[in-house]
Design a protein around this motif. Structure first.
Motif, short mmCIF file in Angstrom:
data_model
loop_
_atom_site.label_atom_id
_atom_site.label_comp_id
_atom_site.label_asym_id
_atom_site.label_seq_id
_atom_site.Cartn_x
_atom_site.Cartn_y
_atom_site.Cartn_z
N UNK A 25 9.58 15.22 -4.61
CA UNK A 25 8.79 14.76 -3.48
C UNK A 25 9.55 14.68 -2.17
N UNK A 26 10.83 14.89 -2.20
CA UNK A 26 11.64 14.82 -0.99
C UNK A 26 12.08 16.22 -0.62
N UNK A 27 12.08 16.49 0.66
CA UNK A 27 12.61 17.78 1.11
C UNK A 27 13.84 17.50 1.95
N UNK A 28 14.87 18.26 1.67
CA UNK A 28 16.10 18.12 2.44
C UNK A 28 16.01 19.09 3.61
N UNK A 29 15.94 18.54 4.80
CA UNK A 29 15.86 19.40 5.97
C UNK A 29 17.17 20.13 6.17
N UNK A 30 17.04 21.37 6.51
CA UNK A 30 18.22 22.15 6.83
C UNK A 30 18.50 21.98 8.31
N UNK A 31 19.66 21.47 8.61
CA UNK A 31 20.05 21.27 10.00
C UNK A 31 20.97 22.43 10.37
N UNK A 32 20.58 23.14 11.40
CA UNK A 32 21.39 24.26 11.84
C UNK A 32 22.56 23.74 12.67
N UNK A 33 23.75 24.06 12.22
CA UNK A 33 24.95 23.62 12.91
C UNK A 33 25.25 24.54 14.08
N UNK B 297 44.08 26.62 4.64
CA UNK B 297 45.17 26.85 3.69
C UNK B 297 45.81 25.54 3.25
N UNK B 298 46.10 24.66 4.20
CA UNK B 298 46.71 23.37 3.87
C UNK B 298 45.76 22.51 3.05
N UNK B 299 44.48 22.55 3.38
CA UNK B 299 43.48 21.77 2.66
C UNK B 299 43.38 22.25 1.21
N UNK B 300 43.23 23.57 1.04
CA UNK B 300 43.05 24.12 -0.30
C UNK B 300 44.27 23.94 -1.19
N UNK B 301 45.43 23.76 -0.58
CA UNK B 301 46.65 23.56 -1.37
C UNK B 301 46.64 22.23 -2.13
N UNK B 302 45.84 21.26 -1.64
CA UNK B 302 45.87 19.94 -2.27
C UNK B 302 44.51 19.35 -2.62
N UNK B 303 43.42 19.98 -2.15
CA UNK B 303 42.08 19.43 -2.38
C UNK B 303 41.14 20.46 -2.99
N UNK B 304 40.10 19.97 -3.64
CA UNK B 304 39.00 20.85 -4.03
C UNK B 304 37.97 20.77 -2.89
N UNK B 305 37.19 21.82 -2.74
CA UNK B 305 36.23 21.84 -1.63
C UNK B 305 35.18 20.75 -1.77
N UNK B 306 34.91 20.31 -2.99
CA UNK B 306 33.90 19.29 -3.22
C UNK B 306 34.16 18.00 -2.47
N UNK B 307 35.39 17.72 -2.16
CA UNK B 307 35.72 16.48 -1.44
C UNK B 307 35.09 16.47 -0.05
N UNK B 308 34.79 17.64 0.48
CA UNK B 308 34.19 17.72 1.82
C UNK B 308 32.73 17.30 1.84
N UNK B 309 32.12 17.12 0.67
CA UNK B 309 30.72 16.71 0.61
C UNK B 309 30.50 15.34 1.26
N UNK B 310 31.57 14.56 1.38
CA UNK B 310 31.47 13.24 2.02
C UNK B 310 31.51 13.32 3.55
N UNK B 311 31.71 14.51 4.08
CA UNK B 311 31.87 14.68 5.53
C UNK B 311 30.82 15.65 6.06
N UNK B 312 30.30 15.35 7.22
CA UNK B 312 29.33 16.22 7.88
C UNK B 312 30.06 17.08 8.91
N UNK B 313 29.98 18.39 8.80
CA UNK B 313 30.61 19.22 9.81
C UNK B 313 29.89 19.08 11.15
N UNK B 314 30.65 19.27 12.23
CA UNK B 314 30.06 19.23 13.57
C UNK B 314 29.61 20.61 14.01
N UNK B 315 30.05 21.63 13.29
CA UNK B 315 29.66 23.00 13.63
C UNK B 315 30.29 24.00 12.68
N UNK B 316 30.03 25.26 12.95
CA UNK B 316 30.60 26.35 12.18
C UNK B 316 31.33 27.29 13.12
N UNK B 317 32.33 27.97 12.57
CA UNK B 317 33.09 28.94 13.38
C UNK B 317 32.28 30.21 13.54
#
Length: 87
Positions: free
Chosen positions: A7-15, A67-87
């Motif tokens: 019953x819930x729709x997750x709106x897609x927010x364009x970054x 590169x530095x991030x991937x050396x020590x983290x899994x990408x899943x950890x970023x789920x707690x953070x909202x990006x401000x944009x995309x490259x």
């Protein structure tokens, strides 16, 4: 109902598209943006809470930290953070 049937729709927010030159301007402890896997994150408020310490975040401020991030983290950890944009 949505496709998930809950019953819930997750709106897609364009970054917004952010250039690397824009990211490079946010390169200090007071204004810390880091690009990771094509997304840009404002980690200014998080830097002091980072378990490995403030410095490991600040040294990547204004850069592509993938590169530095991937050396020590899994990408899943970023789920707690909202990006401000995309490259």
């Amino acid at each position: 109902m949505n496709q998930n049937g809950n019953g819930f729709s997750k709106e897609t927010i364009e970054l917004p598209k952010i250039s690397m030159s824009e990211v490079e301007q946010h390169n200090s402890e007071e204004d810390c943006w880091i690009a990771i896997n094509g997304k840009v994150y404002d980690l200014t408020d998080f830097a002091e809470e980072h378990p490995a310490g403030l410095e490991s975040i600040i040294e990547l401020a204004g850069q592509d930290g993938t590169e530095a991030f991937e050396a020590v983290h899994s990408e899943g950890i970023l789920e707690d953070f909202d990006p401000v944009g995309i490259l």
